[in-house]
Design an enzyme around this catalytic site. Structure first.
Site, PDB file in Angstrom:
ATOM      1  N   TYR A  27     -60.905 -29.628 -64.798  1.00 13.37           N
ATOM      2  CA  TYR A  27     -59.566 -30.198 -64.617  1.00 13.37           C
ATOM      3  C   TYR A  27     -59.001 -29.980 -63.220  1.00 13.37           C
ATOM      4  O   TYR A  27     -57.835 -30.265 -62.967  1.00 13.37           O
ATOM      5  CB  TYR A  27     -58.599 -29.647 -65.676  1.00 13.37           C
ATOM      6  CG  TYR A  27     -58.574 -30.468 -66.939  1.00 13.37           C
ATOM      7  CD1 TYR A  27     -57.877 -31.671 -66.992  1.00 13.37           C
ATOM      8  CD2 TYR A  27     -59.252 -30.056 -68.082  1.00 13.37           C
ATOM      9  CE1 TYR A  27     -57.848 -32.439 -68.151  1.00 13.37           C
ATOM     10  CE2 TYR A  27     -59.234 -30.817 -69.242  1.00 13.37           C
ATOM     11  CZ  TYR A  27     -58.533 -32.003 -69.268  1.00 13.37           C
ATOM     12  OH  TYR A  27     -58.516 -32.764 -70.417  1.00 13.37           O
ATOM     13  N   HIS A  47     -65.413 -26.006 -80.044  1.00 16.91           N
ATOM     14  CA  HIS A  47     -65.104 -24.576 -80.175  1.00 16.91           C
ATOM     15  C   HIS A  47     -63.769 -24.360 -80.884  1.00 16.91           C
ATOM     16  O   HIS A  47     -62.897 -25.229 -80.910  1.00 16.91           O
ATOM     17  CB  HIS A  47     -65.054 -23.928 -78.789  1.00 16.91           C
ATOM     18  CG  HIS A  47     -63.965 -24.486 -77.911  1.00 16.91           C
ATOM     19  ND1 HIS A  47     -62.649 -24.095 -78.006  1.00 16.91           N
ATOM     20  CD2 HIS A  47     -64.014 -25.404 -76.928  1.00 16.91           C
ATOM     21  CE1 HIS A  47     -61.922 -24.741 -77.121  1.00 16.91           C
ATOM     22  NE2 HIS A  47     -62.716 -25.557 -76.457  1.00 16.91           N
ATOM     23  N   GLY A  48     -63.619 -23.169 -81.459  1.00 18.67           N
ATOM     24  CA  GLY A  48     -62.347 -22.811 -82.068  1.00 18.67           C
ATOM     25  C   GLY A  48     -61.255 -22.642 -81.019  1.00 18.67           C
ATOM     26  O   GLY A  48     -61.509 -22.679 -79.812  1.00 18.67           O
ATOM     27  N   ASN A  91     -55.725 -22.511 -75.181  1.00 14.37           N
ATOM     28  CA  ASN A  91     -55.235 -23.522 -76.122  1.00 14.37           C
ATOM     29  C   ASN A  91     -53.925 -23.039 -76.735  1.00 14.37           C
ATOM     30  O   ASN A  91     -52.958 -23.795 -76.853  1.00 14.37           O
ATOM     31  CB  ASN A  91     -56.242 -23.766 -77.255  1.00 14.37           C
ATOM     32  CG  ASN A  91     -57.482 -24.501 -76.811  1.00 14.37           C
ATOM     33  OD1 ASN A  91     -58.564 -24.244 -77.316  1.00 14.37           O
ATOM     34  ND2 ASN A  91     -57.361 -25.421 -75.861  1.00 14.37           N
ATOM     35  N   HIS A 143     -67.292 -28.776 -76.240  1.00 11.42           N
ATOM     36  CA  HIS A 143     -65.874 -28.928 -75.917  1.00 11.42           C
ATOM     37  C   HIS A 143     -65.389 -30.345 -76.197  1.00 11.42           C
ATOM     38  O   HIS A 143     -66.195 -31.265 -76.382  1.00 11.42           O
ATOM     39  CB  HIS A 143     -65.652 -28.572 -74.448  1.00 11.42           C
ATOM     40  CG  HIS A 143     -66.203 -27.234 -74.086  1.00 11.42           C
ATOM     41  ND1 HIS A 143     -65.449 -26.077 -74.088  1.00 11.42           N
ATOM     42  CD2 HIS A 143     -67.461 -26.857 -73.744  1.00 11.42           C
ATOM     43  CE1 HIS A 143     -66.212 -25.052 -73.756  1.00 11.42           C
ATOM     44  NE2 HIS A 143     -67.439 -25.497 -73.547  1.00 11.42           N
ATOM     45  N   GLU A 200     -66.798 -28.099 -70.701  1.00  7.40           N
ATOM     46  CA  GLU A 200     -65.609 -28.957 -70.686  1.00  7.40           C
ATOM     47  C   GLU A 200     -65.484 -29.619 -69.321  1.00  7.40           C
ATOM     48  O   GLU A 200     -66.007 -29.104 -68.327  1.00  7.40           O
ATOM     49  CB  GLU A 200     -64.365 -28.109 -70.979  1.00  7.40           C
ATOM     50  CG  GLU A 200     -63.049 -28.855 -70.989  1.00  7.40           C
ATOM     51  CD  GLU A 200     -62.981 -29.971 -72.014  1.00  7.40           C
ATOM     52  OE1 GLU A 200     -63.585 -31.037 -71.745  1.00  7.40           O
ATOM     53  OE2 GLU A 200     -62.332 -29.794 -73.068  1.00  7.40           O
ATOM     54  N   ARG A 224     -56.151 -38.790 -70.581  1.00  7.27           N
ATOM     55  CA  ARG A 224     -56.667 -39.725 -71.566  1.00  7.27           C
ATOM     56  C   ARG A 224     -57.339 -40.975 -71.002  1.00  7.27           C
ATOM     57  O   ARG A 224     -57.954 -41.730 -71.752  1.00  7.27           O
ATOM     58  CB  ARG A 224     -55.534 -40.146 -72.521  1.00  7.27           C
ATOM     59  CG  ARG A 224     -55.125 -39.027 -73.478  1.00  7.27           C
ATOM     60  CD  ARG A 224     -56.267 -38.742 -74.445  1.00  7.27           C
ATOM     61  NE  ARG A 224     -55.953 -37.641 -75.355  1.00  7.27           N
ATOM     62  CZ  ARG A 224     -56.416 -36.409 -75.226  1.00  7.27           C
ATOM     63  NH1 ARG A 224     -57.196 -36.103 -74.200  1.00  7.27           N
ATOM     64  NH2 ARG A 224     -56.101 -35.484 -76.086  1.00  7.27           N
ATOM     65  N   ARG A 257     -66.217 -19.476 -75.062  1.00  5.30           N
ATOM     66  CA  ARG A 257     -65.566 -19.950 -76.278  1.00  5.30           C
ATOM     67  C   ARG A 257     -66.515 -20.806 -77.127  1.00  5.30           C
ATOM     68  O   ARG A 257     -66.458 -20.757 -78.351  1.00  5.30           O
ATOM     69  CB  ARG A 257     -64.279 -20.708 -75.957  1.00  5.30           C
ATOM     70  CG  ARG A 257     -64.401 -21.906 -75.024  1.00  5.30           C
ATOM     71  CD  ARG A 257     -62.999 -22.368 -74.607  1.00  5.30           C
ATOM     72  NE  ARG A 257     -62.969 -23.563 -73.779  1.00  5.30           N
ATOM     73  CZ  ARG A 257     -63.058 -23.570 -72.455  1.00  5.30           C
ATOM     74  NH1 ARG A 257     -63.230 -22.427 -71.807  1.00  5.30           N
ATOM     75  NH2 ARG A 257     -62.970 -24.712 -71.785  1.00  5.30           N
TER      76      ARG A 257
END
Length: 337
Positions: A196, A90-91, A96, A263, A193, A221, A139
Site C-alpha cells: 500500500y 488470514h484471520g 485490521n 491475503h 498482500e 477498490r 498473519r
C-alpha cells in the site's frame, strides 16, 4: 444411487456408527446414514465412503456429523484426477482491528484472528490437505498453522526452509515415519498482500479525510490505480497469479490437495484467474477474514464449492465422490501427546 446423492444433495445426511480399525487406507468400515428430506427418510448402509459433506445452495443443504475417532489420512497419488484447493484469508490482524492500512507490514493476528483461524480449521477438518502455501507474512502463516491444529489427520505442518543450502540441510527430517506425518508449508512473497505504499500504517478514516473519500476508494477498490509508491490490484495480480500458475497449479494437476493461506488482494487476484472474472467484477469481490473457500480442480477446470454453513459439521463441503473416497480416513487409537 448413493453416489448421485453425494453429487446432488437434496436433504440432510446424518452418519451413524464407527470407523473400522482394519482394512486399507481407502476403507472406513461399515457406517450408515439417515437421509432426510421434506417427504421421506431412509437409512442406507455405506461401504467405503466414510463421511460426506454439504454444499450450500439456494434450496438444499447436506450436513455431515463427525465421528469422535482420531483419524489418519492416506497420501495422494497422481492417479487422482480431482484435487481440492482451499483458499483462506488470514484471520483478523492487529492492524485490521485498529483500522490501519497494513499491506506488506508484518503484523500478527489478534485473539479474534486466532479464533477465526481455529474455527476455519474445524470447517475444513475432513478435507484432505497434502501441501500448504502461505505468504511470507506472519498473519498468513499463523492462520495456516492454527487451521491445521483442527485437522482430523493430525499431521504436523512444517515450514520448508530452502533459502540456502545450509538452511535446507539444518531443517532436514531424518525419520521417514515422521515425514509421512508432516505437511510441507511453502512460503512465498508473491502471495503477500499488495503493497500500500505511503498509506501503510495510516488510519483508513483519517486517510479518507486527508485525501478525500473518492480518492481513497479508488486506491482501495480500483483495478489499476496504485496508492502513492504502492501497488495496484493489477500489479499484485501479476505476481500472485504467475506464482499460482507456476507452483500451485502443477501440484493440483498431479493430484495433490492444496491449501493457500494468504491475503485479501492476493486471493482476489487468484480467484479472478480461477473464475475468469473481469477487472470490474473482481473489485467488488469481498473476502472475510478466516473464512475458507473450496474449489475442485478437474480436467483443467476449477469448480467453486462455496463456504461452510457452520462450524459444527465435520465435512463441510459437497465435494465430488472421488474426493470423498480419497479423503476417507481410517480410525486410529493413537492419541497425540
Amino acid at each position: 444411487m448413493v453416489a448421485t446423492a453425494f453429487r446432488h444433495p437434496v436433504g440432510i445426511i446424518q452418519l451413524h456408527g464407527s470407523l473400522s480399525d482394519a482394512g486399507s487406507a481407502s476403507r472406513c468400515g461399515h457406517s450408515s446414514f439417515r437421509f432426510i428430506s421434506k417427504n421421506f427418510a431412509v437409512d442406507v448402509a455405506l461401504l467405503r465412503k466414510g463421511y460426506c459433506s454439504y454444499r450450500q445452495g439456494q434450496q438444499h443443504v447436506v450436513r455431515a456429523l463427525s465421528s469422535q475417532a482420531q483419524t489418519t489420512c492416506p497420501s495422494s497419488s497422481s492417479s487422482h484426477v480431482e484435487s481440492a484447493l482451499i483458499l483462506i484469508r488470514h484471520g483478523e490482524s492487529m492492524w485490521n482491528e485498529k483500522n490501519l492500512f497494513t499491506g506488506c507490514v508484518d503484523v500478527p493476528l489478534t485473539k479474534r484472528g486466532v479464533d477465526e483461524a481455529i474455527e476455519a480449521g474445524k470447517r475444513i477438518s475432513n478435507i484432505p490437505v497434502d501441501m500448504i502455501y502461505t505468504s511470507s507474512l506472519i498473519r498468513a502463516q499463523m492462520t495456516a498453522m492454527l487451521t491445521m491444529t483442527q485437522h482430523h489427520c493430525k499431521k504436523v505442518p512444517i515450514i520448508m526452509h530452502n533459502e540456502n543450502r545450509q538452511a535446507k540441510a539444518w531443517s532436514q527430517i531424518y525419520s521417514e515415519d515422521t515425514e509421512k506425518q508432516s505437511i510441507p508449508v511453502i512460503t512465498a512473497w508473491q502471495l503477500n498482500e499488495r503493497m500500500y505504499g505511503e498509506l501503510q500504517g495510516l488510519n483508513k478514516l483519517e486517510t479518507a479525510e486527508r485525501y478525500g473519500k473518492e480518492q481513497v476508494h479508488e486506491w482501495r477498490r480500483s483495478y489499476n490505480s496504485p496508492p502513492p509508491n504502492g501497488e495496484s490490484l493489477e500489479m499484485c495480480s501479476h505476481r500472485a497469479v504467475a506464482y499460482f500458475k507456476d507452483h500451485i497449479q502443477p501440484q493440483l494437476q498431479s493430484g495433490r490437495h492444496v491449501m493457500v493461506a494468504a491475503h485479501g488482494n492476493s486471493l482476489r487476484s487468484i480467484i479472478m484467474y480461477l473464475e475468469r472474472l473481469t477487472s470490474l467484477e473482481v473489485v467488488n469481490l469481498e473476502l472475510p477474514t478466516g473464512l475458507p473457500l473450496l474449489y475442485i480442480y478437474k480436467e483443467g477446470k476449477f469448480m467453486r464449492r462455496g463456504s461452510p454453513v457452520g462450524p459444527t459439521e465435520a465435512g463441510v463441503y459437497a465435494y465430488t465422490e472421488q474426493i470423498i473416497v480419497h479423503g476417507t480416513c481410517q480410525a486410529s487409537s493413537h492419541k497425540p501427546g
